[in-house]
Design an enzyme around this catalytic site. Sequence first.
Site, short mmCIF file in Angstrom:
data_model
loop_
_atom_site.label_atom_id
_atom_site.label_comp_id
_atom_site.label_asym_id
_atom_site.label_seq_id
_atom_site.Cartn_x
_atom_site.Cartn_y
_atom_site.Cartn_z
N GLU A 1 1.00 -5.56 13.38
CA GLU A 1 -0.20 -5.77 14.20
C GLU A 1 -0.76 -7.18 14.05
O GLU A 1 -1.27 -7.76 14.99
CB GLU A 1 -1.28 -4.73 13.81
N ARG B 1 0.82 -1.22 0.00
CA ARG B 1 0.00 0.00 0.00
C ARG B 1 0.85 1.26 0.00
O ARG B 1 0.43 2.30 -0.53
CB ARG B 1 -0.96 -0.02 1.20
O1 PRP Z 1 3.06 -0.34 12.00
P1 PRP Z 1 2.92 -1.78 11.65
O2 PRP Z 1 2.33 -2.60 12.76
O3 PRP Z 1 4.20 -2.38 11.15
O4 PRP Z 1 1.85 -1.89 10.49
C1 PRP Z 1 1.81 -1.02 9.38
C2 PRP Z 1 2.02 -1.74 8.09
O5 PRP Z 1 1.01 -2.74 7.91
C3 PRP Z 1 0.48 -2.62 6.59
O6 PRP Z 1 1.21 -3.35 5.67
P2 PRP Z 1 1.06 -4.92 5.37
O7 PRP Z 1 2.30 -5.59 5.88
O8 PRP Z 1 -0.26 -5.41 5.86
O9 PRP Z 1 1.19 -5.01 3.80
P3 PRP Z 1 0.41 -4.52 2.51
O10 PRP Z 1 0.76 -3.07 2.33
O11 PRP Z 1 1.03 -5.39 1.48
O12 PRP Z 1 -1.08 -4.73 2.67
C4 PRP Z 1 0.60 -1.14 6.30
O13 PRP Z 1 0.55 -0.88 4.91
C5 PRP Z 1 1.93 -0.80 6.93
O14 PRP Z 1 3.01 -1.04 6.04
N1 ADE Z 2 -5.44 -1.95 11.48
C1 ADE Z 2 -4.76 -1.81 10.34
N2 ADE Z 2 -5.39 -1.37 9.23
C2 ADE Z 2 -4.71 -1.22 8.07
N3 ADE Z 2 -3.41 -1.48 7.93
C3 ADE Z 2 -2.76 -1.91 9.02
N4 ADE Z 2 -1.46 -2.24 9.21
C4 ADE Z 2 -1.32 -2.63 10.48
N5 ADE Z 2 -2.47 -2.54 11.14
C5 ADE Z 2 -3.38 -2.09 10.26
#
Ligand code: PRP
Ligand code: ADE
Length: 172
Positions: A97, A60
Amino acid sequence: MSELSTTILDRIRDVPDYPKPGVMFKDITPLLADPVAMAAVVDELAGLHQVDKIVGIEARGFILAAPVAYRAGAGFVPVRKKGKLPAATLEESYDLEYGSATIEVHRDAFAPGDRVLVVDDVLATGGTAKAAVELVKRAGAEVVGIAVLMELAFLKGRERIEGERLHSLVIV
Ligand SMILES: O=P(O)(O)OC[C@H]1O[C@H](OP(=O)(O)OP(=O)(O)O)[C@H](O)[C@@H]1O
Ligand SMILES: Nc1ncnc2[nH]cnc12
């Protein structure tokens, strides 16, 4: 609250129990689908700092970081999940998370001393942002800031990246 913050909040959808029970997922797809709101977000992020490179975190983070780099006249550097970058990489592992992951950056992604802004959609526990910052520094560049659309304050990600300049367009 600023007009931009309201615009963003109105376009982020809460999806309960995704991807795991107990997680309230912040879905940015309604914001992405609104070209006027997206232009305002991209302009705001592009104006934060004078930088040489914008780092986007897969997946994202890429959606935001690439137009921000274009708008800022900066280079774009992808930080990818392990195994996706073709040349020699540096890697960092972290917890987030709802799981754990390893991310990588190309060893030669930066010129020495490049000024870098790290861009992502959500700051939750801060594990991802912290790992990205470590990668940028290990690759020889300077992190001038971290910018996210939305900070989930209750997960205290800000504490994990203490010492870095954090810009959150919305804090919930
Ligand atoms: O602060 P944190 O607990 O580390 O979480 C934040 C991260 O989680 C999500 O990515 P995700 O790994 O779900 O990947 P995506 O972007 O591929 O959906 C979001 O886009 C952040 O990069
Ligand atoms: N609650 C949440 N929603 C979207 N992206 C996340 N990445 C980590 N936690 C998330």
